[in-house]
Design a protein around this motif. Structure first.
Motif, PDB file in Angstrom:
ATOM      1  N   ALA A 106       0.826  -1.203   0.000  1.00 27.69           N
ATOM      2  CA  ALA A 106       0.000   0.000   0.000  1.00 27.69           C
ATOM      3  C   ALA A 106       0.863   1.256   0.000  1.00 27.69           C
ATOM      4  CB  ALA A 106      -0.923  -0.016   1.218  1.00 27.69           C
ATOM      5  N   ASP A 107       0.228   2.376  -0.341  1.00 31.87           N
ATOM      6  CA  ASP A 107       0.921   3.666  -0.304  1.00 31.87           C
ATOM      7  C   ASP A 107       0.976   4.225   1.109  1.00 31.87           C
ATOM      8  OD1 ASP A 107       1.252   3.648  -3.091  1.00 31.87           O
ATOM      9  OD2 ASP A 107      -0.766   4.452  -3.391  1.00 31.87           O
ATOM     10  N   ARG A 108      -0.047   3.970   1.883  1.00 32.63           N
ATOM     11  CA  ARG A 108      -0.100   4.508   3.245  1.00 32.63           C
ATOM     12  C   ARG A 108       0.813   3.687   4.153  1.00 32.63           C
ATOM     13  NH1 ARG A 108      -4.331   8.130   3.621  1.00 32.63           N
ATOM     14  NH2 ARG A 108      -5.748   8.094   1.832  1.00 32.63           N
ATOM     15  N   PRO A 109       1.670   4.340   4.936  1.00 34.84           N
ATOM     16  CA  PRO A 109       2.701   3.639   5.715  1.00 34.84           C
ATOM     17  C   PRO A 109       2.155   2.566   6.655  1.00 34.84           C
ATOM     18  CG  PRO A 109       3.128   5.998   5.691  1.00 34.84           C
ATOM     19  CD  PRO A 109       1.781   5.805   5.074  1.00 34.84           C
TER      20      PRO A 109
ATOM     21  N   ALA B 204       0.979  -0.434   4.682  1.00 41.25           N
ATOM     22  CA  ALA B 204       2.147  -1.108   4.111  1.00 41.25           C
ATOM     23  C   ALA B 204       2.917  -1.869   5.182  1.00 41.25           C
ATOM     24  CB  ALA B 204       3.057  -0.085   3.431  1.00 41.25           C
ATOM     25  N   LEU B 205       3.037  -1.276   6.375  1.00 38.83           N
ATOM     26  CA  LEU B 205       3.734  -1.948   7.469  1.00 38.83           C
ATOM     27  C   LEU B 205       3.012  -3.231   7.874  1.00 38.83           C
ATOM     28  CD1 LEU B 205       5.969  -1.990   9.602  1.00 38.83           C
ATOM     29  CD2 LEU B 205       4.483  -0.583  11.065  1.00 38.83           C
ATOM     30  N   LEU B 206       1.687  -3.172   7.931  1.00 40.56           N
ATOM     31  CA  LEU B 206       0.916  -4.366   8.266  1.00 40.56           C
ATOM     32  C   LEU B 206       1.089  -5.449   7.198  1.00 40.56           C
ATOM     33  CD1 LEU B 206      -2.402  -2.751   9.584  1.00 40.56           C
ATOM     34  CD2 LEU B 206      -0.616  -3.877  10.927  1.00 40.56           C
TER      35      LEU B 206
ATOM     36  N   TRP C  54      -5.880  -8.281  -2.680  1.00 36.54           N
ATOM     37  CA  TRP C  54      -5.483  -6.880  -2.540  1.00 36.54           C
ATOM     38  C   TRP C  54      -4.694  -6.429  -3.758  1.00 36.54           C
ATOM     39  CZ3 TRP C  54      -1.192  -3.928  -2.761  1.00 36.54           C
ATOM     40  CH2 TRP C  54      -1.314  -2.601  -2.305  1.00 36.54           C
ATOM     41  N   ALA C  55      -3.778  -7.271  -4.250  1.00 37.27           N
ATOM     42  CA  ALA C  55      -2.962  -6.894  -5.407  1.00 37.27           C
ATOM     43  C   ALA C  55      -3.844  -6.656  -6.635  1.00 37.27           C
ATOM     44  CB  ALA C  55      -1.924  -7.980  -5.693  1.00 37.27           C
TER      45      ALA C  55
END
Length: 202
Positions: free
Chosen positions: A5-8, A11-13, A132-133
């Motif tokens: 994801a773009d949101r940190p 993306a971290l999750l 998701w992809a």
């Protein structure tokens, strides 16, 4: 293909889930290989049984051959040794059967130990990441559309995927607002879909 994801935070999750899935797979494969080594080591008793039975049979056969050389009573003297040789053959067969059982178990049990956790990953983590992809790729493909068309499409996706409570927080009648093409509501619905996926506007 977009993987994260773009949101940190999102993306971290995702990265954390990927690492945990990889560690899970690695640990279970290591466990299966260790179990195979343990089971393979159990082959030694069967080998000893087979070698002992083979050696015993050879000695008894040799003794029977020597007994047969005794005049007149040779056959009578050789008979017990011949019977004991058959006992050695039985021990050899039992050793071979034990080895075959260990070989079969050392193949099937580690496969089962590794397959169940891998199937669990394939049935849970993998479909979620692939879904998701696909959704992220679909959003990226809207980059060539006009801003209004992109917002309407994302808003439509939000109506199908975002929980009703979150839709209601945007508009009391989100479906009606989309049909009426209310600009503010449509943009807010599109933003909901982007936040759900952790993406920024393409």
């Amino acid at each position: 293909m977009k993987l994260y994801a773009d949101r940190p935070l999102r993306a971290l999750l995702q990265i954390t889930s990927d690492v945990l899935a990889a560690v899970w797979v690695y640990l279970w494969i290591r466990a299966a290989l260790s179990l195979r080594e343990i089971l393979t080591s159990l082959d030694r008793p069967g080998e000893l049984m087979a070698d002992t039975g083979r050696g015993f049979s050879e000695h008894m056969n040799s003794a029977a051959e020597q007994a047969l050389k005794v005049p007149l009573a040779g056959e009578s003297l050789a008979a017990p040794f011949t019977r004991m040789s058959e006992t050695g053959d039985s021990l050899t067969s039992a050793g071979h059967a034990f080895q075959e059982s260990v070989a079969s178990l050392s193949l099937t049990l580690p496969l089962f130990v590794a397959a169940v956790p891998l199937l669990l990953v394939a049935a849970t983590w993998l479909p979620a990441r692939a879904r998701w992809a696909r959704q992220a790729a679909a959003v990226r493909r809207t980059g060539g559309m006009s801003a209004e068309a992109r917002s309407r499409l994302l808003a439509l996706r939000a109506l199908a995927s975002v929980p009703p409570a979150r839709l209601a927080a945007v508009h009391e009648d989100p479906v009606g607002a989309w049909h009426a093409d209310e600009g503010g509501a449509v943009r807010d619905l599109a933003a909901l879909e982007l936040r759900r996926l952790g993406l920024r506007r393409p």
